[in-house]
Scaffold this motif. Structure first.
Motif, PDB file in Angstrom:
ATOM      1  N   MET A   7      -6.314  -1.543  -5.057  1.00  0.00           N
ATOM      2  CA  MET A   7      -5.715  -0.378  -4.451  1.00  0.00           C
ATOM      3  C   MET A   7      -5.689   0.740  -5.501  1.00  0.00           C
ATOM      4  N   SER A   8      -6.158   1.916  -5.123  1.00  0.00           N
ATOM      5  CA  SER A   8      -6.233   3.019  -6.078  1.00  0.00           C
ATOM      6  C   SER A   8      -4.868   3.665  -6.301  1.00  0.00           C
ATOM      7  N   ALA A   9      -4.766   4.398  -7.377  1.00  0.00           N
ATOM      8  CA  ALA A   9      -3.518   5.107  -7.685  1.00  0.00           C
ATOM      9  C   ALA A   9      -3.211   6.137  -6.610  1.00  0.00           C
ATOM     10  N   TYR A  52      -4.002   5.979  -3.406  1.00  0.00           N
ATOM     11  CA  TYR A  52      -3.511   5.256  -2.236  1.00  0.00           C
ATOM     12  C   TYR A  52      -2.053   4.848  -2.432  1.00  0.00           C
ATOM     13  N   ARG A  53      -1.745   4.301  -3.593  1.00  0.00           N
ATOM     14  CA  ARG A  53      -0.373   3.884  -3.882  1.00  0.00           C
ATOM     15  C   ARG A  53       0.579   5.073  -3.847  1.00  0.00           C
ATOM     16  N   GLY A  54       0.133   6.202  -4.380  1.00  0.00           N
ATOM     17  CA  GLY A  54       0.967   7.394  -4.379  1.00  0.00           C
ATOM     18  C   GLY A  54       1.243   7.904  -2.979  1.00  0.00           C
ATOM     19  N   ALA A  74       1.141   6.080  -0.214  1.00  0.00           N
ATOM     20  CA  ALA A  74       1.874   5.056   0.521  1.00  0.00           C
ATOM     21  C   ALA A  74       3.377   5.109   0.267  1.00  0.00           C
ATOM     22  N   VAL A  75       3.805   5.772  -0.792  1.00  0.00           N
ATOM     23  CA  VAL A  75       5.235   5.885  -1.085  1.00  0.00           C
ATOM     24  C   VAL A  75       5.929   6.755  -0.048  1.00  0.00           C
ATOM     25  N   THR A  92       2.857   6.644   5.955  1.00  0.00           N
ATOM     26  CA  THR A  92       2.126   5.449   6.374  1.00  0.00           C
ATOM     27  C   THR A  92       0.642   5.712   6.156  1.00  0.00           C
TER      28      THR A  92
END
Length: 62
Positions: free
Chosen positions: A1-3, A5-7, A9-10, A13
């Protein structure tokens, strides 16, 4: 999972399937079809996964 995407997702959705930037996506523009309609498309399953996810989130029956 890329940074990225993670950012995202916080706070929102995010659809589960990450679609790579492939030439097949751009090829569909000229013929007016979607990737899932393109014979032999490598990312068709990923697009379907995202569409199913969106339909579930919106409560659309499949």
């Amino acid at each position: 999972m890329s940074a990225a995407y993670r950012g995202l997702a916080v706070g929102v959705t995010v659809a589960p399937a990450l679609i790579p930037d492939l030439a097949e996506v751009h090829r569909t523009y000229d013929v007016g079809i979607g990737v899932v309609e393109l014979r032999g498309a490598k990312t068709a399953d990923m697009w379907w996964e995202n569409w199913r996810f969106i339909a579930d989130v919106l409560g659309v029956k499949q």
